[in-house]
Enzyme design. Structure first.
Site, PDB file in Angstrom:
ATOM      1  N   TYR A   1      33.171 -56.435   0.112  1.00  0.00           N
ATOM      2  CA  TYR A   1      32.571 -58.020  -0.367  1.00  0.00           C
ATOM      3  C   TYR A   1      32.045 -58.149  -1.960  1.00  0.00           C
ATOM      4  O   TYR A   1      32.243 -59.303  -2.703  1.00  0.00           O
ATOM      5  CB  TYR A   1      32.177 -58.216   1.112  1.00  0.00           C
ATOM      6  CG  TYR A   1      32.616 -60.552   0.454  1.00  0.00           C
ATOM      7  CD1 TYR A   1      32.985 -61.165   0.504  1.00  0.00           C
ATOM      8  CD2 TYR A   1      30.828 -61.167   0.469  1.00  0.00           C
ATOM      9  CE1 TYR A   1      32.631 -62.598   0.658  1.00  0.00           C
ATOM     10  CE2 TYR A   1      30.669 -61.964  -0.294  1.00  0.00           C
ATOM     11  CZ  TYR A   1      31.740 -62.477   0.165  1.00  0.00           C
ATOM     12  OH  TYR A   1      30.986 -64.244  -0.509  1.00  0.00           O
TER      13      TYR A   1
ATOM     14  N   HIS B   1      37.751 -53.758   3.407  1.00  0.00           N
ATOM     15  CA  HIS B   1      36.901 -53.667   2.382  1.00  0.00           C
ATOM     16  C   HIS B   1      35.430 -53.980   3.746  1.00  0.00           C
ATOM     17  O   HIS B   1      36.543 -54.641   5.098  1.00  0.00           O
ATOM     18  CB  HIS B   1      36.508 -54.174   1.620  1.00  0.00           C
ATOM     19  CG  HIS B   1      36.063 -55.699   1.949  1.00  0.00           C
ATOM     20  ND1 HIS B   1      35.795 -56.538   2.294  1.00  0.00           N
ATOM     21  CD2 HIS B   1      37.789 -56.793   1.774  1.00  0.00           C
ATOM     22  CE1 HIS B   1      35.686 -57.958   2.058  1.00  0.00           C
ATOM     23  NE2 HIS B   1      37.342 -57.760   2.006  1.00  0.00           N
ATOM     24  N   CYS B   2      34.232 -54.302   3.587  1.00  0.00           N
ATOM     25  CA  CYS B   2      33.899 -54.535   4.642  1.00  0.00           C
ATOM     26  C   CYS B   2      32.591 -55.418   3.800  1.00  0.00           C
ATOM     27  O   CYS B   2      32.705 -55.605   2.523  1.00  0.00           O
ATOM     28  CB  CYS B   2      32.997 -53.333   5.027  1.00  0.00           C
ATOM     29  SG  CYS B   2      32.297 -52.573   4.719  1.00  0.00           S
ATOM     30  N   TRP B   3      31.121 -55.436   4.121  1.00  0.00           N
ATOM     31  CA  TRP B   3      30.285 -56.655   3.536  1.00  0.00           C
ATOM     32  C   TRP B   3      30.421 -55.151   2.385  1.00  0.00           C
ATOM     33  O   TRP B   3      29.927 -56.109   0.853  1.00  0.00           O
ATOM     34  CB  TRP B   3      29.230 -56.602   4.179  1.00  0.00           C
ATOM     35  CG  TRP B   3      28.138 -57.466   3.614  1.00  0.00           C
ATOM     36  CD1 TRP B   3      26.934 -56.675   2.930  1.00  0.00           C
ATOM     37  CD2 TRP B   3      27.555 -58.833   3.139  1.00  0.00           C
ATOM     38  NE1 TRP B   3      26.156 -57.738   2.591  1.00  0.00           N
ATOM     39  CE2 TRP B   3      26.625 -58.955   2.440  1.00  0.00           C
ATOM     40  CE3 TRP B   3      28.813 -59.701   3.373  1.00  0.00           C
ATOM     41  CZ2 TRP B   3      26.554 -60.205   1.857  1.00  0.00           C
ATOM     42  CZ3 TRP B   3      28.375 -61.108   2.929  1.00  0.00           C
ATOM     43  CH2 TRP B   3      26.980 -61.008   1.943  1.00  0.00           C
TER      44      TRP B   3
END
Length: 353
Positions: A123, A94-96
């Protein structure tokens, strides 16, 4: 094939071999999923560089520069942190917000042949779950508080109860702070968001049908604020009232805070932060004790003249139902262990031998 999920429950997360956070190190440091590893596809400097170019310069050049950096960083991770992962590796990435950064990593991992899953919404999906659980609803736990004045061994008793199989929630451990003026611990406190992530993970792992023992705290532990749902649940929970002689509490406090007691500069700095309602003359007297190495006398003076009066004042607003009263003659290890053995079946009858 790249899979996708929005499930961030402990059971779901435990099914992956690794939770990989590809955000920058500063984003990761502020908050992250428990147990996640940080493999950034852009570091902080690179992210700022690409972002500046995108906003102030050429969007095309920014994307091209970003793609080159991402490719190099992913290659470094494949040859470094991920080099020992076999063909059956099952990561969650995952990222933001589930955008380009996580998709870039997931695409490469999928081409390698790994069973990669993307966290939908990134996130932010995790953060929404944390906020919903800790701020917006009912905690849904059967809390029992260990309440008592400073130095009465609540943390030690909590540990003994945990060793006897009771469910416990160590708020001070999660906050990395002992909750008092002198409670700073090595490494410092996490951010508010990271504290809440740790608390969320701990709460989600508990069985809501069984009691959960927690220390009575103020609404803040160090600089961190207890989330609304936790604080509300603690306000109405029954409590075990713990008492012990001042002399025993002073001895116990000296042992517990031995690190700061042996550091005159740190001890003096803490004393200088005492509440303003205390007289300057009294604080000066305590600082003289600390400078002279009279730590035991200082501990007893603080208990009698600062902490106990503050605890007595707060008693009028606590208003908790008393489950039991526990009077400890001393706070040695055997005494605390014996007290926990007697208290455990009262809190949760099934723990009786």
């Amino acid at each position: 094939m790249i899979r996708a999920t929005a499930d961030v429950s402990p059971a779901a997360l435990s099914a992956y071999d690794a939770v990989i956070d590809v955000r920058s190190p500063s984003e990761f440091a502020e908050d992250h999923l428990p147990g996640a590893i940080n493999l950034p596809v852009l570091d902080d400097v690179q992210r700022a560089e690409v972002g500046t170019e995108y906003v102030q310069g050429s969007k095309f050049l920014a994307r091209r520069r970003g793609a080159a950096l991402v490719a190099r960083n992913i290659a470094a991770h494949l040859e470094g942190a991920l080099a020992d992962r076999g063909g059956g590796f099952r990561p969650l990435v995952h990222c933001w917000r589930g955008g380009q950064r996580s998709h870039a990593m997931a695409t490469v991992m999928d081409q390698v042949g790994w069973h990669v899953t993307l966290l939908e919404g990134g996130y932010r999906t995790w953060r929404r779950a944390v906020v919903a659980r800790l701020h917006e609803g009912d905690l849904g736990l059967k809390l029992t508080l260990l309440d008592g004045p400073t130095g009465c061994g609540k943390t030690a008793l909590l540990g003994e109860l945990a060793a006897r199989g009771l469910q416990t929630l160590d708020l001070e451990g999660l906050a990395n702070h002992r909750g008092s003026l002198f409670g700073a611990m090595p490494g410092g406190q996490p951010s508010q968001k990271l504290f809440e992530s740790r608390l969320f993970a701990a709460v989600e792992a508990l069985d809501p049908t069984r009691p959960v023992v927690v220390e009575a705290e103020s609404s803040k532990i160090g600089r961190l604020v207890l989330p609304r749902a936790m604080w509300s649940a603690m306000q109405t929970a029954p409590a075990v009232e713990i008492t012990a002689p001042v002399a025993a509490r002073a001895d116990f406090t000296c042992a517990t805070y031995a690190e700061i007691a042996s550091n005159p500069a740190a001890l003096d700095a803490a004393l200088s932060r005492l509440p303003r309602h205390l007289s300057k003359a009294l604080i000066a007297e305590w600082r003289e004790m600390a400078a002279a190495g009279r730590v035991r006398d200082l501990a007893e003076a603080l208990i009698r003249q600062h902490y106990d009066p503050a605890y007595a004042r707060s008693g009028a607003v606590r208003g908790r139902a008393a489950l039991s009263r526990l009077d400890l003659a001393d706070l040695t290890g055997p005494s605390v262990a014996k007290a926990a053995a007697g208290l455990a079946p009262l809190i949760e009858p099934q723990t009786a031998a």
